[in-house]
Design an enzyme around this catalytic site. Structure first.
Site, mmCIF file in Angstrom:
data_model
loop_
_atom_site.group_PDB
_atom_site.id
_atom_site.type_symbol
_atom_site.label_atom_id
_atom_site.label_comp_id
_atom_site.label_asym_id
_atom_site.label_seq_id
_atom_site.Cartn_x
_atom_site.Cartn_y
_atom_site.Cartn_z
ATOM 1 N N GLY A 82 -20.536 -8.831 19.385
ATOM 2 C CA GLY A 82 -19.507 -9.128 20.383
ATOM 3 C C GLY A 82 -18.456 -8.031 20.325
ATOM 4 N NE ARG A 83 -13.741 -10.767 21.948
ATOM 5 C CZ ARG A 83 -13.792 -11.935 22.585
ATOM 6 N NH1 ARG A 83 -13.570 -11.985 23.873
ATOM 7 N NH2 ARG A 83 -14.031 -13.044 21.938
ATOM 8 C CB ILE A 84 -15.319 -8.041 15.787
ATOM 9 C CG1 ILE A 84 -14.023 -8.722 16.246
ATOM 10 C CG2 ILE A 84 -15.122 -7.424 14.402
ATOM 11 C CD1 ILE A 84 -13.635 -9.970 15.467
ATOM 12 N NE ARG A 132 -25.878 -17.427 21.633
ATOM 13 C CZ ARG A 132 -24.919 -18.227 22.036
ATOM 14 N NH1 ARG A 132 -25.136 -19.522 22.045
ATOM 15 N NH2 ARG A 132 -23.752 -17.764 22.432
ATOM 16 C CB SER A 185 -18.473 -14.549 11.229
ATOM 17 O OG SER A 185 -19.268 -15.333 10.369
ATOM 18 N NE ARG A 186 -13.140 -19.102 11.811
ATOM 19 C CZ ARG A 186 -12.423 -18.038 12.163
ATOM 20 N NH1 ARG A 186 -12.597 -16.888 11.536
ATOM 21 N NH2 ARG A 186 -11.520 -18.124 13.105
ATOM 22 C CD GLU A 243 -11.916 -19.309 4.705
ATOM 23 O OE1 GLU A 243 -10.853 -19.288 5.341
ATOM 24 O OE2 GLU A 243 -12.877 -18.581 4.969
ATOM 25 C CG HIS A 260 -10.055 -16.034 6.815
ATOM 26 N ND1 HIS A 260 -10.701 -17.195 7.165
ATOM 27 C CD2 HIS A 260 -10.024 -15.292 7.954
ATOM 28 C CE1 HIS A 260 -11.024 -17.159 8.441
ATOM 29 N NE2 HIS A 260 -10.617 -15.996 8.947
ATOM 30 C CB ILE A 261 -7.049 -10.372 4.704
ATOM 31 C CG1 ILE A 261 -8.142 -9.608 3.939
ATOM 32 C CG2 ILE A 261 -6.257 -11.278 3.770
ATOM 33 C CD1 ILE A 261 -7.590 -8.540 2.996
ATOM 34 N N GLY A 262 -9.226 -10.639 7.657
ATOM 35 C CA GLY A 262 -9.807 -9.755 8.675
ATOM 36 C C GLY A 262 -8.794 -9.165 9.644
#
Ligand code: NAP
Length: 321
Positions: free
Chosen positions: A157-159, A179, A238-239, A268, A287-289
């Site tokens: 996607g964007r990232i 997909r 991602s997650r 988390e 979680h510092i993306g």
């Protein structure tokens, strides 16, 4: 005319909030570091027309059902797996997120994490600080090359695309899985669309950048890790729910894969005694993306802009559709 009541679930800087006080009647949870207590969130959701939420807040059935005045939830993240979007739509509650403004920053972090994992930067830093550096030796802290290797991006996607650009700069071969195919990324970056299993078999760095959905939950399980090369690394920005952490631990300790770089976790904050944290082959970040001051300020401002536009009857800048 009275201003719409908005509750912000974390203490955001005055310089960000101040310009919005003319349009919104703002109340904030006073803590910067600690998430809002659930009962306080429910109480405020019941009386507010808008919420500005963090990814740590669950906007679920319970909250939506009891919040009769609520008409918008502005989630300060691009991911919205913490929001029951289907139920919100049924209740006529608009939802916005913060795409685009964090893309490059998160791609920077993803590539940093890949590099740190490959070149063992955290171990190397600790090695000196623990006074272990007594000699030079041919294979001291030897890692893996990045240039010339194959990156497999799951979730182009964007990232994902921004990470692919960085990978190209390092002379990597770029495989991707989505997909749906993205022809422009294939044309512009030479990325090659690859079936999931085939990507796992070929990539030296498997990078997960999908949203967390019913489909992607535990997409990286024992069978996925088994398909990866023994010298390959798994990078997840991602997650945490996209991976089975127990299976990842086993894959690393059984030498099925070489290691992992993780910015996200199933629970988390991750507990300090979690077995993954004891592995030198695993680099962990909290979680510092998107965590640069510039980008976090943009995410706050975008969320507030969405709130103001909603109450002015204007289309949201970044609606979750
Ligand atoms: P995006 O532009 O929506 O990209 C997500 C990509 O994932 C899309 O290309 C989508 O393509 C693909 N995808 C969705 N479901 C899939 C599936 N089942 N299998 C394979 N691919 C699938 O989102 P983004 O802005 O790049 O952000 C991606 C995610 O990164 C967010 O949802 C968020 O969870 C995470 N994130 C984390 C941080 C952090 O701090 N660690 C920061 C920002 C974002 P198709 O629809 O064609 O499948």
């Amino acid at each position: 005319m009275s201003k719409p009541k908005v509750y912000i679930t974390r203490n955001l800087p005055d310089e960000i909030i101040e310009p919005y006080k003319g349009d919104l009647d703002i109340e904030m949870w006073p803590e910067k570091e600690v998430p809002v207590d659930r009962h306080i969130l429910l109480e405020h959701a019941r009386t507010s027309e808008g919420l500005l939420t963090m990814l740590t807040d669950s906007v679920d059935k319970e909250l939506l059902q009891q919040s009769e005045n609520l008409s918008i939830v502005a989630n300060m993240a691009v991911g919205y797996d913490n929001v029951d979007v289907v139920r919100a739509r049924k209740k006529n509650v608009a939802v916005s997120n913060t795409p685009d403004v964090l893309t490059e920053t998160t791609a920077d972090l993803t590539f940093c994490l890949l590099m740190a994992t490959a070149r063992r930067l955290v171990e190397a830093n600790q090695y000196i600080k623990d006074n272990q550096w007594k000699n030079w030796s041919p294979l001291m802290l030897a890692g893996s090359d990045i240039h010339g290797k194959t990156i497999g991006i799951v979730g182009m996607g964007r990232i994902g695309e921004a990470v692919a650009k960085r990978a190209k700069g390092f002379g990597m071969k770029v495989l991707y899985h989505n997909r749906s195919r993205k022809k422009e990324v294939e044309e512009n970056l030479g990325a090659i669309y690859t079936a999931f299993d085939s990507l796992l078999e070929q990539a030296d760095y498997v990078v997960c950048l999908t949203p967390l959905t019913d489909e992607t939950r535990h997409m990286f399980d024992a069978s996925a890790f088994k398909k990866m090369k023994t010298e390959a690394f798994f990078i997840n920005v991602s997650r945490g729910g996209t991976m089975d952490e127990q299976a990842l631990y086993r894959a690393i300790t059984d030498n099925e894969i070489a290691g992992a770089g993780l910015d996200v976790f199933e629970e988390e904050p991750i507990l300090s005694n979690h077995p993954l944290l004891a592995l030198p082959e695993v680099i962990c970040l909290p979680h510092i993306g998107s965590a640069t001051k510039e980008t976090r300020y943009k995410m706050m401002t975008l969320s507030l802009d969405n709130l103001v536009r909603h109450f002015q009857g204007k289309p949201l800048l970044t609606p979750v559709t």
